[in-house]
Write an enzyme that holds these catalytic residues in place. Structure first.
Site, PDB file in Angstrom:
ATOM      1  N   THR B 176       0.819  -1.130   0.039  1.00  0.00           N
ATOM      2  CA  THR B 176       0.016   0.097   0.007  1.00  0.00           C
ATOM      3  C   THR B 176       0.927   1.193  -0.090  1.00  0.00           C
ATOM      4  OG1 THR B 176      -1.677  -1.013   1.419  1.00  0.00           O
ATOM      5  CG2 THR B 176      -1.873   1.281   1.301  1.00  0.00           C
ATOM      6  N   ARG B 204     -12.444  -8.022  -3.347  1.00  0.00           N
ATOM      7  CA  ARG B 204     -12.216  -7.839  -2.129  1.00  0.00           C
ATOM      8  C   ARG B 204     -11.739  -6.201  -1.666  1.00  0.00           C
ATOM      9  NH1 ARG B 204      -6.670  -6.196   0.131  1.00  0.00           N
ATOM     10  NH2 ARG B 204      -6.678  -6.910   2.198  1.00  0.00           N
ATOM     11  N   GLY B 206     -10.101  -4.007   1.014  1.00  0.00           N
ATOM     12  CA  GLY B 206      -8.975  -3.968   2.102  1.00  0.00           C
ATOM     13  C   GLY B 206      -9.471  -2.899   3.068  1.00  0.00           C
ATOM     14  N   ASP B 207      -8.382  -2.762   3.958  1.00  0.00           N
ATOM     15  CA  ASP B 207      -8.456  -1.595   4.982  1.00  0.00           C
ATOM     16  C   ASP B 207      -8.356  -0.313   4.635  1.00  0.00           C
ATOM     17  OD1 ASP B 207      -5.913  -2.223   4.608  1.00  0.00           O
ATOM     18  OD2 ASP B 207      -5.333  -1.310   6.530  1.00  0.00           O
ATOM     19  N   THR B 227      -0.455   0.104   6.296  1.00  0.00           N
ATOM     20  CA  THR B 227      -0.186  -0.922   5.291  1.00  0.00           C
ATOM     21  C   THR B 227       0.009  -1.958   5.736  1.00  0.00           C
ATOM     22  OG1 THR B 227       1.502  -1.506   3.601  1.00  0.00           O
ATOM     23  CG2 THR B 227       2.241  -0.275   5.305  1.00  0.00           C
ATOM     24  N   GLY B 228      -0.426  -3.368   5.383  1.00  0.00           N
ATOM     25  CA  GLY B 228      -0.303  -4.506   6.010  1.00  0.00           C
ATOM     26  C   GLY B 228      -1.534  -5.469   5.752  1.00  0.00           C
ATOM     27  N   GLY B 230      -4.690  -6.144   5.864  1.00  0.00           N
ATOM     28  CA  GLY B 230      -5.644  -5.257   5.783  1.00  0.00           C
ATOM     29  C   GLY B 230      -7.026  -5.942   6.621  1.00  0.00           C
TER      30      GLY B 230
END
Lengths: 316, 316
Positions: B176, B204, B206-207, B227-228, B230
């Site tokens: 990200t 999908r 994500g966060d 970032t990671g 999510g």
């Protein structure tokens, strides 16, 4: 160890004025809320799981054309339906959420499917619908979701908009259904489902599927399902903020939930309310609007439903 | 009153191992991060707005094929691109977010457009793309977003998956870009943009576009871009939880951010990191992964970039 179990549901908040109500309509709303409570209670009294309880309760509301979710979902500005739904459980914080779907009879079951089957937690409409089809969830044709009262509301809203006005009835603009439960094992769960806002811009995603905004559950604190002006609930991370106040300030569910609804939301154009439960089975149902269709049932089997903010409990 | 201004950016976190790196690649990453810092710094040093600064910084990362956003976005399992982005400012908590878009050159500008022009805050792909077209934002053809390294990563991942294995490189699975800024007036802003995970299931979300999970800003506390992994950031409402700890427990930005990254996320399969800034211009960039492409610039004009967790500041 057996916890006191409880379940609370809502069928939307807004300007619900006594003078615009009829006894007949009031009875129908009370009955609809009670039916949802009964569906969830049937799970909990057998020692069932909080997730099953909130999903069954929300399905009952989605199947009832009175409420803005599932069958009774409002229309978008271009005369379609786009439904959002989420479910979360509080033991492992498992989550399932989707936005913008139409077709599945019960959007909350799609959210549940995502929670149970995917490593992901949030899916857009096309992917969620495909998963629902592949899993054999029940679908309905467009006419199932076409209710005259919602269609009329759309025409009214579009007419007002063409005249440069807005409906003075926020309840026409938003509405949501949801349920929260604490089961006999102290497990919490929350589920929320909505058709969004009448005449909403196509593609608009509200707070219902945004974890921490309209839906949240954590056994350490509470389960929350919200209804109202979703954009503000997103900005204030309303549901998660209640949990945060409980954890970090040691506030009770009632104090934390009241604070968010009256201060954070109420003073920032965030009309609406929410249902909340903690891991001891305590229930709170604050709102800053005139009314919120809502109800609660606890382990003793006493069903109470409410419409207006200052309502006496109705025991149907 | 003039605050100390600052800006931090990230270009994704993950298993970044020195033995897999070349001096040439390291130089390119440092340069890419610095370019983004310069784009944001150019805004801030003129007394510009934190929102403009984070948007310009993120655009620089989106335009760089090294990073998983915009031009360098990874491929979904069916070989397409679906990008998520969000922006939030901390004075009025205005928000814009979108999920699943492909076409606009800079997804973060689409998020900005939503924030600036809509009463709503979060839009699905079709609606967001239409808004971007109507507003005349720059679009690119599919081949612009086709980078060989990402295509190769997809083929590798699909091959491993067909063999029943998973890539041992989480950095291949997620990535990200994002930026946070505190401007000279003490206004905070955060922006995040991503192509998601290589070979992710289509649809999908994500966060990154989930306010309170991967993106958050409030002048009272902090601005966060994460970032990671999510899904875990969503379950833990990671960004908002940092703000909550600061407000309710009186923790500093560094203590709160470290706690979330090392405890809430690190102990629950939530690999990754984040960049954070408070209203005094303090910056924190914690991670629980081997590395995170990141950098910071403060009012004194000192640019520092980093790759590995234990990296010395690189002043390019």
């Amino acid at each position: 160890m057996t916890n006191r179990f409880s379940l609370a549901v809502h069928g939307g908040a807004g300007t619900i004025l006594r003078r615009q109500m009829t006894a007949e309509k009031e009875t129908a709303y009370h009955a609809g809320i009670k039916l949802a409570l009964e569906a969830g209670y049937a799970v909990l009294e057998k020692g069932g799981d909080a997730v099953d309880a909130v999903v069954e309760a929300v399905c009952a509301l989605e199947d009832n054309p009175l409420f803005n979710a599932g069958r009774g979902a409002v229309f978008t500005a271009d005369g379609k339906h786009e439904m959002d739904a989420a479910v979360m459980e509080g033991t492992n914080r498992h989550v399932g959420a989707t936005a913008g779907i139409c077709g599945p009879r019960n959007p909350v079951r799609v959210a549940r499917l995502i929670m149970d089957q995917s490593e992901h937690v949030f899916f857009g409409a096309d992917a969620a619908i495909k998963m629902a089809r592949d899993a054999g969830l029940r679908f309905e044709e467009d006419d199932y979701f076409h209710t005259e009262v919602r269609w009329h509301a759309l025409q009214e809203t579009l007419k007002l908009r063409a005249e440069g006005k807005e409906s003075d009835d926020p309840a026409r603009r938003h509405g949501t259904v949801g349920a929260v439960a604490c089961d006999a094992n102290g497990k919490l769960a929350a589920a929320t489902s909505t058709g969004g806002m009448t005449a909403k811009a196509p593609g608009r995603i509200g707070d219902s599927p945004v974890i921490g905004a309209g839906t949240f559950a954590d056994n350490q604190t509470c389960a929350i399902s919200a209804t109202g002006h979703g954009e503000v609930f997103i900005r204030y991370c309303a549901a998660h903020e209640i949990a945060a106040r409980m954890r970090h300030r040691g506030e009770s569910l009632a104090v934390a939930a009241d604070h968010i609804v009256m201060e954070d939301l109420g003073k920032n154009d965030g009309s609406g309310g929410l249902v909340a439960v903690d891991a001891n089975g305590n229930v709170s149902m604050p709102m800053n609007s005139e009314g919120m269709y809502r109800g609660v049932v606890t382990q003793d089997g006493r069903f109470e439903t409410f419409i207006y903010r200052d309502d006496e409990p109705h025991q149907g």
